[in-house]
Design a protein around this motif. Structure first.
Motif, mmCIF file in Angstrom:
data_model
loop_
_atom_site.group_PDB
_atom_site.id
_atom_site.type_symbol
_atom_site.label_atom_id
_atom_site.label_comp_id
_atom_site.label_asym_id
_atom_site.label_seq_id
_atom_site.Cartn_x
_atom_site.Cartn_y
_atom_site.Cartn_z
ATOM 1 N N SER A 174 0.863 -1.184 0.000
ATOM 2 C CA SER A 174 0.000 0.000 0.000
ATOM 3 C C SER A 174 0.891 1.223 0.000
ATOM 4 C CB SER A 174 -0.898 0.021 1.245
ATOM 5 O OG SER A 174 -0.155 0.371 2.406
ATOM 6 N N LEU A 175 0.276 2.386 -0.020
ATOM 7 C CA LEU A 175 1.037 3.634 0.040
ATOM 8 C C LEU A 175 1.880 3.744 1.311
ATOM 9 C CD1 LEU A 175 -1.506 6.152 -1.463
ATOM 10 C CD2 LEU A 175 0.924 6.012 -2.104
ATOM 11 N N LYS A 176 1.480 3.064 2.370
ATOM 12 C CA LYS A 176 2.237 3.083 3.619
ATOM 13 C C LYS A 176 2.955 1.759 3.885
ATOM 14 C CE LYS A 176 2.765 5.804 6.107
ATOM 15 N NZ LYS A 176 3.888 6.780 6.116
ATOM 16 N N HIS A 177 3.099 0.943 2.850
ATOM 17 C CA HIS A 177 3.869 -0.298 2.976
ATOM 18 C C HIS A 177 4.487 -0.566 1.607
ATOM 19 C CE1 HIS A 177 4.665 -4.027 5.348
ATOM 20 N NE2 HIS A 177 4.916 -4.487 4.134
ATOM 21 N N GLN A 219 -4.053 0.334 4.899
ATOM 22 C CA GLN A 219 -3.553 0.250 6.264
ATOM 23 C C GLN A 219 -2.121 0.760 6.383
ATOM 24 O OE1 GLN A 219 -5.392 -1.286 9.000
ATOM 25 N NE2 GLN A 219 -7.081 -1.044 7.548
ATOM 26 N N TYR A 220 -1.772 1.223 7.574
ATOM 27 C CA TYR A 220 -0.367 1.482 7.901
ATOM 28 C C TYR A 220 0.028 0.496 8.992
ATOM 29 C CZ TYR A 220 -1.964 3.990 12.106
ATOM 30 O OH TYR A 220 -2.541 4.322 13.305
ATOM 31 N N GLY A 221 1.330 0.211 9.070
ATOM 32 C CA GLY A 221 1.757 -0.834 9.998
ATOM 33 C C GLY A 221 1.215 -2.166 9.514
ATOM 34 N N MET A 222 0.918 -3.066 10.456
ATOM 35 C CA MET A 222 0.321 -4.337 10.062
ATOM 36 C C MET A 222 -1.190 -4.236 10.163
ATOM 37 S SD MET A 222 1.401 -8.179 11.140
ATOM 38 C CE MET A 222 0.775 -9.600 10.236
ATOM 39 N N PHE A 223 -1.690 -3.972 11.381
ATOM 40 C CA PHE A 223 -3.124 -3.773 11.541
ATOM 41 C C PHE A 223 -3.398 -2.572 12.456
ATOM 42 C CE2 PHE A 223 -2.991 -8.461 10.713
ATOM 43 C CZ PHE A 223 -3.670 -8.430 9.508
ATOM 44 N N ALA A 257 -6.123 3.098 -6.865
ATOM 45 C CA ALA A 257 -5.570 3.354 -8.194
ATOM 46 C C ALA A 257 -4.046 3.384 -8.161
ATOM 47 C CB ALA A 257 -6.112 4.681 -8.735
ATOM 48 N N TRP A 258 -3.486 3.853 -7.032
ATOM 49 C CA TRP A 258 -2.022 3.877 -6.903
ATOM 50 C C TRP A 258 -1.455 2.462 -6.966
ATOM 51 C CZ3 TRP A 258 1.707 1.939 -3.635
ATOM 52 C CH2 TRP A 258 2.996 2.500 -3.774
ATOM 53 N N ILE A 259 -2.081 1.522 -6.276
ATOM 54 C CA ILE A 259 -1.620 0.133 -6.303
ATOM 55 C C ILE A 259 -1.773 -0.458 -7.702
ATOM 56 C CG2 ILE A 259 -2.123 -2.205 -5.464
ATOM 57 C CD1 ILE A 259 -2.951 -0.918 -2.790
ATOM 58 N N LEU A 260 -2.931 -0.246 -8.305
ATOM 59 C CA LEU A 260 -3.235 -0.857 -9.594
ATOM 60 C C LEU A 260 -2.462 -0.224 -10.741
ATOM 61 C CD1 LEU A 260 -7.097 -1.396 -9.252
ATOM 62 C CD2 LEU A 260 -5.223 -2.929 -8.630
ATOM 63 N N ASN A 303 7.936 8.747 1.644
ATOM 64 C CA ASN A 303 9.084 8.148 0.958
ATOM 65 C C ASN A 303 9.937 9.240 0.314
ATOM 66 O OD1 ASN A 303 8.253 5.269 1.347
ATOM 67 N ND2 ASN A 303 6.524 5.947 0.107
ATOM 68 N N TYR A 304 11.134 8.895 -0.082
ATOM 69 C CA TYR A 304 11.978 9.848 -0.764
ATOM 70 C C TYR A 304 12.778 9.127 -1.838
ATOM 71 C CZ TYR A 304 15.779 8.016 2.198
ATOM 72 O OH TYR A 304 16.673 7.196 2.831
#
Length: 306
Positions: A174-177, A219-223, A257-260, A303-304
């Protein structure tokens, strides 16, 4: 709904699947509404696991689906096995075979379209797993097979003993993983993102036509929770809202959409039981972000680039 090819086959599956982990919290009528919302949005792929709700999620699904007008052959239904909660992972032939029988009973099905092994078992005997898979396929109980959270070596080891091609590997993305893509852009660096924690599996999947199924897409982190509308991630939510306004959707659709947008043809697992959330997320499959929009979101997520 955007469609993608499943693994190395020519079979078409939706770019999003409905995960039913939380279906145990719903009544049968509420579950039917969620299933119908997904189906109407073009999501005719169900992802489950024998441990979800201690089996209750599959029971609710079975009761709900058996009373609906959707034909069984119009749905692709997948479940996972291999976790004995709080005790062990178990890929023994006995456990796999017994688990599938219980899954089919709970879900009121004659067969699963796909069975996925749920997290790696350190005591996995690939030849024993192969025997289980062969028996399940010969009995008509499972059509296809996959794994979850396997690294590349684990995947190749199991595949070497199977007569079937593994179709899926479920991985958090995801955007946070973003670990699966960070290290590639930080190649030859010595910073934290340059560390490869995923054994280059995304590249392996593209080379060998394995479908990556992205879990916890919001999600961010795991759960720990969702990053959508979370005050802890103001810059990311600002960027999500900017694009949501442009494409006239909500933030979930943009995050999807970011993932796909990634060229690996990832299938995203939507874990919500909220019908509107399902419909909103599904809209993301119709959006193709520009390269700059994709990178803007990546950077807004913290991210950078080197």
């Amino acid at each position: 709904m955007k469609r993608i090819k499943m693994g190395c086959t020519t079979l078409s599956i939706p770019a999003m699947a409905l995960g039913i982990m939380r279906m145990n919290q719903k009544s049968v009528p509420e579950a039917q509404v969620a299933i119908q919302a997904a189906y109407d949005a073009g999501i005719n792929f169900i992802d489950s696991a024998d441990i979800y709700g201690g089996g209750k999620s599959e029971e609710i699904f079975g009761q709900a689906f058996s009373q609906m007008q959707i034909k069984r052959e119009e749905m692709f239904i997948q479940s996972k096995t291999g976790i004995v909660p709080g005790k062990r992972y178990d890929f023994s032939k006995e456990h796999i075979l017994h688990s599938v029988d219980e899954i089919l009973e709970r879900m009121q099905l004659d067969y699963l379209d796909s069975l996925v092994l749920h997290r790696p078992d350190a005591l996995m005997d690939p030849e024993e797993v192969a025997e289980a898979f062969d028996q399940l396929q010969a009995a008509g109980k499972v059509r296809f097979f996959g794994v979850s959270n396997f690294d590349t070596a684990q995947f190749k080891l199991l595949q070497s003993c199977l007569s079937q091609r593994l179709m899926f590997n479920q991985l958090q993305f995801s955007l946070k993983h973003t670990g699966m893509i960070d290290f590639g852009m930080h190649m030859n660096m010595v910073d934290k993102p340059s560390v490869d924690r995923d054994s280059q599996f995304l590249d392996y999947a593209r080379l060998h036509k394995v479908t990556v199924q992205a879990w916890s897409p919001f999600q961010y982190g795991m759960f720990e929770g969702t990053f959508i509308d979370n005050d802890g991630f103001p810059k990311l939510n600002q960027e999500l809202q900017k694009l949501a306004d442009k494409y006239e959707v909500d933030k979930n659709a943009i995050a999807a959409a970011w993932i796909l947008r990634h060229p690996a043809n990832i299938q995203m697992l939507v874990g919500s039981m909220n019908p509107q959330h399902i419909r909103d997320s599904a809209k993301g499959a119709k959006i193709r972000l520009t390269r700059q929009e994709w990178y803007d979101l990546y950077l807004a997520a913290g991210n950078y680039l080197p």
